[in-house]
Design a protein around this motif. Structure first.
Motif, PDB file in Angstrom:
ATOM      1  N   UNK A  12       0.827  -1.201   0.000  1.00 47.98           N
ATOM      2  CA  UNK A  12       0.000   0.000   0.000  1.00 47.98           C
ATOM      3  C   UNK A  12       0.864   1.256   0.000  1.00 47.98           C
ATOM      4  N   UNK A  13       1.956   1.245   0.752  1.00 47.43           N
ATOM      5  CA  UNK A  13       2.858   2.388   0.774  1.00 47.43           C
ATOM      6  C   UNK A  13       3.521   2.594  -0.587  1.00 47.43           C
ATOM      7  N   UNK A  14       3.871   1.496  -1.249  1.00 49.88           N
ATOM      8  CA  UNK A  14       4.456   1.598  -2.593  1.00 49.88           C
ATOM      9  C   UNK A  14       3.433   2.144  -3.582  1.00 49.88           C
ATOM     10  N   UNK A  15       2.199   1.652  -3.500  1.00 49.67           N
ATOM     11  CA  UNK A  15       1.128   2.187  -4.359  1.00 49.67           C
ATOM     12  C   UNK A  15       0.956   3.686  -4.117  1.00 49.67           C
ATOM     13  N   UNK A  16       1.055   4.105  -2.846  1.00 48.37           N
ATOM     14  CA  UNK A  16       0.876   5.515  -2.509  1.00 48.37           C
ATOM     15  C   UNK A  16       1.935   6.373  -3.190  1.00 48.37           C
ATOM     16  N   UNK A  17       3.170   5.907  -3.195  1.00 48.03           N
ATOM     17  CA  UNK A  17       4.231   6.666  -3.856  1.00 48.03           C
ATOM     18  C   UNK A  17       3.991   6.753  -5.361  1.00 48.03           C
ATOM     19  N   UNK A 121      -5.548  -0.812  -1.506  1.00 46.05           N
ATOM     20  CA  UNK A 121      -5.961   0.276  -2.386  1.00 46.05           C
ATOM     21  C   UNK A 121      -5.412   1.604  -1.931  1.00 46.05           C
ATOM     22  N   UNK A 122      -5.182   2.488  -2.907  1.00 46.76           N
ATOM     23  CA  UNK A 122      -4.849   3.879  -2.600  1.00 46.76           C
ATOM     24  C   UNK A 122      -5.721   4.790  -3.449  1.00 46.76           C
ATOM     25  N   UNK A 123      -6.119   5.883  -2.835  1.00 41.01           N
ATOM     26  CA  UNK A 123      -6.899   6.934  -3.485  1.00 41.01           C
ATOM     27  C   UNK A 123      -6.146   8.234  -3.252  1.00 41.01           C
TER      28      UNK A 123
END
Length: 261
Positions: A12-17, A121-123
């Motif tokens: 999730x942290x990688x998706x956020x970046x 998921x990230x939004x």
């Protein structure tokens, strides 16, 4: 094999970046000026949608090279991959109508789905400087350039409850559902931010009977689930993903911060 809960939070942290990087691309294009084109389904698309998606796909291919990836603009161009048991869903710019109209309520959505359910998921809302993320057992929000997350959670339903609804998409069935509820306050907002408001305890329910696609909802669904909420069909059965035969189109759903017992 699916990664552990700790690994999913790292994912999730990688998706956020990646979503932040896509947001920077979108904002740069918006500053230069946006040219809008019309797709075959009569929906708008811009250079920002396309450039953000290209970047997200490249980064996700490096991160998860063996996981099938389904992205909005690729599907619009006729690329309709087969979703496996685990797959990625990408909407590089959800709320293009809001983006074109000059509003800030658009998002970058990235989700990982397992066995029909969004699990990570990230939004990202680049113009608002917000990003929401969720993985099993954890949901958070970060703001501005701060890379640290603060925990978020859904709230107990208020009286009257607050319903979030679309700015650009209204339909008679959703209006009828809201009317049947009786006393209910409304908050209109664009894109997958509707799920985010539920996830951080700012609203209680998001009914949607009008058309959506899986990449519109999966990331917000994952964040909401991680924060303690639930997304169900109107008959209270599971709202699932991977509907390739239907062009990855969704049916109606009700998203709840805390579902009534």
């Amino acid at each position: 094999m699916m990664p552990s809960a700790r690994d999913l939070r790292s994912l999730a942290a990688a998706f956020a970046d990646i979503a932040d990087e896509a947001g920077t691309i979108i904002l740069d294009i918006k500053r230069r000026g946006v040219e809008t084109m019309i797709k075959a389904d009569a929906s708008p698309v811009t250079e920002a949608d396309q450039a953000a998606e290209k970047h997200i796909i490249q980064r996700l291919r490096d991160l998860l090279p063996d996981v099938p990836l389904i992205a909005e603009e690729q599907v619009s161009a006729g690329v309709l991959p087969e979703a496996g048991r685990i797959f990625l869903l990408v909407d590089p710019l959800d709320g293009t109508r809001e983006f074109v109209a000059g509003r800030a309520e658009y998002t970058v959505n990235i989700a990982l789905v397992e066995d029909g359910a969004p699990v990570v998921g990230v939004v990202g809302a680049p113009e608002l400087g917000r990003l929401y993320a969720g993985a099993p057992g954890w949901a958070g929000r970060r703001d501005g350039t701060d890379k640290s997350f603060r925990a978020i959670a859904t709230r107990t339903m208020t009286d009257p409850p607050v319903a979030v609804t679309s700015i650009s998409h209204r339909d008679p069935q959703t209006e009828a559902w809201l009317t049947r509820w009786g006393r209910i306050d409304r908050c209109c907002i664009g894109s997958s931010l509707k799920f985010a408001l539920l996830a951080e305890g700012q609203a209680d329910v998001y009914p949607r009977f009008g058309p959506t696609l899986e990449w519109d909802t999966a990331a917000g669904h994952a964040v909401l689930t991680a924060a303690g909420g639930v997304v169900l069909k109107p008959d209270n059965t599971a709202f699932t993903y991977g509907k390739r035969e239907e062009g990855y189109r969704n049916g109606a759903f009700i998203a709840w911060g805390r579902a009534p017992s």
